[in-house]
Structures are given as structure tokens and as C-alpha cells.
Design a protein around this motif. Structure first.
Motif, PDB file in Angstrom:
ATOM      1  N   CYS A  80      -9.541 -37.356  40.756  1.00 12.82           N
ATOM      2  CA  CYS A  80     -10.649 -36.942  39.896  1.00 12.82           C
ATOM      3  C   CYS A  80     -10.439 -37.568  38.525  1.00 12.82           C
ATOM      4  CB  CYS A  80     -10.712 -35.422  39.779  1.00 12.82           C
ATOM      5  SG  CYS A  80     -12.105 -34.835  38.761  1.00 12.82           S
ATOM      6  N   ARG A  81     -10.976 -38.776  38.348  1.00 13.30           N
ATOM      7  CA  ARG A  81     -10.726 -39.531  37.121  1.00 13.30           C
ATOM      8  C   ARG A  81     -11.980 -39.653  36.254  1.00 13.30           C
ATOM      9  NH1 ARG A  81      -6.606 -44.472  38.521  1.00 13.30           N
ATOM     10  NH2 ARG A  81      -7.068 -44.857  36.315  1.00 13.30           N
ATOM     11  N   ASN A 109      -3.564 -47.672  40.953  1.00  6.34           N
ATOM     12  CA  ASN A 109      -4.878 -48.157  40.540  1.00  6.34           C
ATOM     13  C   ASN A 109      -5.617 -48.846  41.679  1.00  6.34           C
ATOM     14  OD1 ASN A 109      -5.098 -47.254  37.898  1.00  6.34           O
ATOM     15  ND2 ASN A 109      -3.999 -49.005  37.061  1.00  6.34           N
ATOM     16  N   ASP A 147     -11.764 -40.892  32.495  1.00  4.88           N
ATOM     17  CA  ASP A 147     -11.163 -42.183  32.190  1.00  4.88           C
ATOM     18  C   ASP A 147     -12.023 -43.126  31.347  1.00  4.88           C
ATOM     19  OD1 ASP A 147      -8.631 -42.041  33.161  1.00  4.88           O
ATOM     20  OD2 ASP A 147      -9.064 -42.918  35.108  1.00  4.88           O
ATOM     21  N   TYR A 200      -8.493 -33.322  35.967  1.00  2.00           N
ATOM     22  CA  TYR A 200      -8.068 -34.721  35.905  1.00  2.00           C
ATOM     23  C   TYR A 200      -6.876 -34.922  36.823  1.00  2.00           C
ATOM     24  CZ  TYR A 200      -6.892 -39.283  33.870  1.00  2.00           C
ATOM     25  OH  TYR A 200      -6.637 -40.616  33.684  1.00  2.00           O
ATOM     26  N   SER A 201      -7.013 -35.893  37.715  1.00  4.06           N
ATOM     27  CA  SER A 201      -5.940 -36.196  38.662  1.00  4.06           C
ATOM     28  C   SER A 201      -6.216 -37.564  39.268  1.00  4.06           C
ATOM     29  CB  SER A 201      -5.895 -35.145  39.781  1.00  4.06           C
ATOM     30  OG  SER A 201      -7.018 -35.284  40.652  1.00  4.06           O
ATOM     31  N   LEU A 202      -5.328 -38.000  40.136  1.00  5.80           N
ATOM     32  CA  LEU A 202      -5.536 -39.271  40.838  1.00  5.80           C
ATOM     33  C   LEU A 202      -6.836 -39.286  41.623  1.00  5.80           C
ATOM     34  CD1 LEU A 202      -1.899 -39.893  42.122  1.00  5.80           C
ATOM     35  CD2 LEU A 202      -3.153 -41.370  40.513  1.00  5.80           C
ATOM     36  N   THR A 241      -0.328 -38.182  35.512  1.00  5.79           N
ATOM     37  CA  THR A 241      -1.178 -37.609  34.456  1.00  5.79           C
ATOM     38  C   THR A 241      -0.450 -37.598  33.123  1.00  5.79           C
ATOM     39  OG1 THR A 241      -0.510 -35.287  34.826  1.00  5.79           O
ATOM     40  CG2 THR A 241      -2.358 -36.133  36.137  1.00  5.79           C
ATOM     41  N   HIS A 272      -7.177 -46.224  43.692  1.00  5.79           N
ATOM     42  CA  HIS A 272      -8.353 -45.701  42.983  1.00  5.79           C
ATOM     43  C   HIS A 272      -9.557 -46.627  43.169  1.00  5.79           C
ATOM     44  CE1 HIS A 272     -10.986 -44.088  39.974  1.00  5.79           C
ATOM     45  NE2 HIS A 272     -10.823 -45.117  39.154  1.00  5.79           N
ATOM     46  N   ARG A 286      -0.702 -40.858  30.928  1.00  6.96           N
ATOM     47  CA  ARG A 286      -1.967 -41.305  30.368  1.00  6.96           C
ATOM     48  C   ARG A 286      -1.969 -41.076  28.859  1.00  6.96           C
ATOM     49  NH1 ARG A 286      -4.186 -44.762  33.106  1.00  6.96           N
ATOM     50  NH2 ARG A 286      -6.373 -44.104  32.833  1.00  6.96           N
TER      51      ARG A 286
END
Length: 347
Positions: free
Chosen positions: A214-215, A337, A218, A210-212, A298, A340, A301
Motif C-alpha cells: 500500500c504505497r 521496487n 509515495d 503505508y506498506s510494501l 518502511t 512493486h 523511507r
């Protein structure tokens, strides 16, 4: 250092978790022990390992070496009690460990005993399954993994059997809590359901990438984690180093992960570098260190319990530590965001 409760376990863990997957390959014993010392000084009380570590590369002759290095530090210092220790049972298909055998009720006791011996401890605080026998969306397999035709009955029977073996280990006192890794929403839900039916240990955490950049966690998985009190333990929160910017412009630093394995386990793509550049642009616009920004994101969240970072060197660890106290403004979050939305799923 901020602390949080891991799922329903009652364990109080630091928001940063020291990853050990390079201990024994890229990170030598002296530097690894220095990292454990420095992390503890900074208030980190949570470390994560696995029976198959170290990586880059995974080799049969080095399997378990990361756990041994951690165990040697415990033996040398007598400070096992300062740490919440997590490790993992290797999933099916990794030839370097038990010739790729699957996770079964029969492999669990022996795998735990071997990890205990290497870690030089009597108990593992969090014991995790590294990936499910049936396959996974993880490791960039989300593009091809097909959960059909699946054998639901066999999967549920495996869960019953495995939780029975884990329950025996909890009673025996060798493990305290159970977690998953590289699992799906359905898989996690079934583990929770079977635990309720059998009294087996309840899942307290799930360790997924999980990262900016690899979401995947979410959407459905996030909803499950929040409602069922299962904490996410993100690994690769810096996108395997991509979000540091060190690979931009075709750069491949000597002895870096890309230098060692080429495509970063499938993360290297034509689309990932423009995405990274956009995130680096947000850091520049707001005067932020990009590494600390990515890691701090991260931590913010709501379903993240503790974010697992890996540092090849002590200097890298020192650079990462301030992320634990970094508060990202609403403006920064809005900008992240927007990136993303413009660069979804870059690998």
C-alpha cells in the motif's frame, strides 16, 4: 533503538511505535501490559491509541478500552514519563462513538477530557484526527472516493474552528501537538495553511496506511511531507498481516484478523496474494525474515518518522523488534521496487 524528531514538534520518538488497537479484544490486559514493558526495555518510547479502540470488532461497549489498559499500566507503574503518547479523535460516521458525530470545535474538548481520564494522564503528547469529516481516500476508498462536489468554504471554516479549539487545549495544557490520520495531500496542505493564518497548532505528523502493498503515500503526499517537515506514521506496515505470509495458500489462522473480519477490511483480493508471494520471494532470495524486511523497509523511507506496529501477542512483538536495526541493501531495495512495479496497488 533509533530515534527521530517528529516533524517540528521537538519530540524525540523511537523509529518503532507500539500500536494498541488490539488491546482489549485480541490482546488481554496481562499480555498488553507485558508488551508495554518489553517495548520499553527495547528502547521504544512511542505508543499510539485512539478513543474508538479496540478493533476486531469495534463495539460501543468496548470503545475506549485500549486507552484504559494503557492508563492502568501508567497508574500501576508510575512510568507515564517514559512514553510519548498519541491518541485520536474519532471521525464522522463511526456509530459506536458519539453516534457517528463529526469532529467539531464542540466535540474536541470533551473527547480530549475522556481520553485523558482513560489514559490516567494530564496531557496527550500527540492528538490526532482519525479521519476527515469530508471523507477520505483511506480504507480502500481510493477506488471510489470523489472529492467533488466539495464545499471548500465549509471545509476551511471547520479547520479554522477546530484549530481554535485545539489551540485552547494547548494553552490549557491538555495536549502538546497535533497530527492527522487518513488525510490527503490537499487536506494536509490546508491544515498547514490555516495554522499559519490563525496561529493554531501546526500539523507535525500524518498517520496513514503505508506498506510494501500500500504505497499511496509515495507521490504527492511524500513531496509535501518532506518539504513541510510532516512525519509519516505508517499504520499496517505489514499489510494487516498479509506480508507475514500467514494467509498464503488459503490459510486463515484461528483468531487471526482475517478469521475475525473476513476480508481484512477490503485488503483481501485475487491480486494481493501473488504480490505477497513475490515479496516473500525477495525475502527468501536474500535470506531475510519477511516480517522484519517489510517493517524495516518502511523505516528506511525518508519521510517516515516512526512506523506503528501491532502485535497480538508478546511473542509477535519479540519477533518484530529486530526490524529496528535491520539495514536493507541496495540490492534488496531494488528487488522490492521491481515487485512493486510488477504488482502495483494490489488492493
Amino acid at each position: 533503538m533509533q530515534m527521530t524528531t517528529l516533524g517540528r514538534s521537538g519530540l524525540e520518538v523511537s523509529k518503532l511505535c507500539l500500536g494498541t488497537m488490539t488491546f482489549g479484544t485480541q490482546t488481554g490486559v496481562e499480555d498488553a501490559h507485558a508488551q508495554i514493558e518489553r517495548a520499553s526495555e527495547a528502547g521504544i518510547n512511542f505508543l499510539d491509541s485512539a478513543e474508538m479502540y479496540p478493533v476486531n470488532p469495534i463495539r460501543a461497549e468496548t470503545v475506549g478500552r485500549s486507552e484504559e489498559i494503557v492508563g492502568d499500566w501508567f497508574a500501576k507503574t508510575g512510568r507515564r514519563g517514559d512514553w510519548i503518547v498519541a491518541t485520536k479523535h474519532t471521525g464522522e460516521g463511526q456509530k459506536a462513538v458519539r453516534d457517528g458525530a463529526p469532529i467539531t470545535a464542540e466535540t474536541i474538548p470533551a473527547a480530549i477530557e475522556a481520553s485523558l481520564k482513560r489514559l490516567k494522564t494530564d496531557v496527550i503528547d500527540l492528538y490526532q484526527f482519525h479521519w476527515p469529516n469530508r471523507g477520505s481516500y483511506a480504507f480502500r476508498q481510493n477506488w471510489e472516493y470523489e472529492p467533488w462536489p466539495g464545499d471548500r468554504a465549509a471545509t476551511l471554516q471547520h479547520m479554522h474552528d477546530a484549530l481554535g479549539a485545539l489551540r485552547d487545549e494547548v494553552v490549557r495544557g491538555t495536549i502538546r501537538h497535533f497530527g492527522l490520520s487518513n488525510e490527503s495531500t490537499w487536506g494536509t496542505a490546508m491544515w498547514l495553511k490555516v495554522a499559519e493564518e490563525t496561529g493554531g497548532p501546526r500539523v507535525v505528523s500524518i498517520q496513514n496506511e503505508y506498506s510494501l502493498v500500500c504505497r499511496l503515500a509515495d507521490t504527492d503526499l511524500a513531496e509535501l511531507m518532506v518539504n513541510e517537515e510532516v512525519g509519516l506514521l505508517p499504520y499496517s506496515p505489514l499489510g494487516a498481516g498479509l506480508l507475514t505470509g500467514k494467509y498464503q495458500g488459503g490459510a486463515i489462522p484461528a483468531a487471526s484478523r482475517m478469521d475475525l473480519n473476513g476480508n481484512l477490511g477490503g485488503r483481501k483480493s485475487e491480486r494481493v496474494f501473488p504480490a505477497v508471494e513475490a515479496y516473500l520471494g525477495v525475502a527468501r532470495d536474500f535470506g531475510l525474515d519477511p516480517v522484519r524486511m517489510a517493517l524495516a523497509w518502511t523505516l528506511r523511507r525518508p519521510f517516515v518518522a516512526s512506523s506503528i506496529f501491532g502485535a497480538t501477542t508478546l511473542e509477535q512483538l519479540e519477533h518484530l523488534l529486530p526490524a529496528a536495526e535491520l539495514v536493507l541493501s541496495d540490492e534488496v531495495l531494488k528487488a522490492l521496487n521491481a515487485v512493486h512495479h510488477a504488482h502495483p496497488m494490489p488492493y
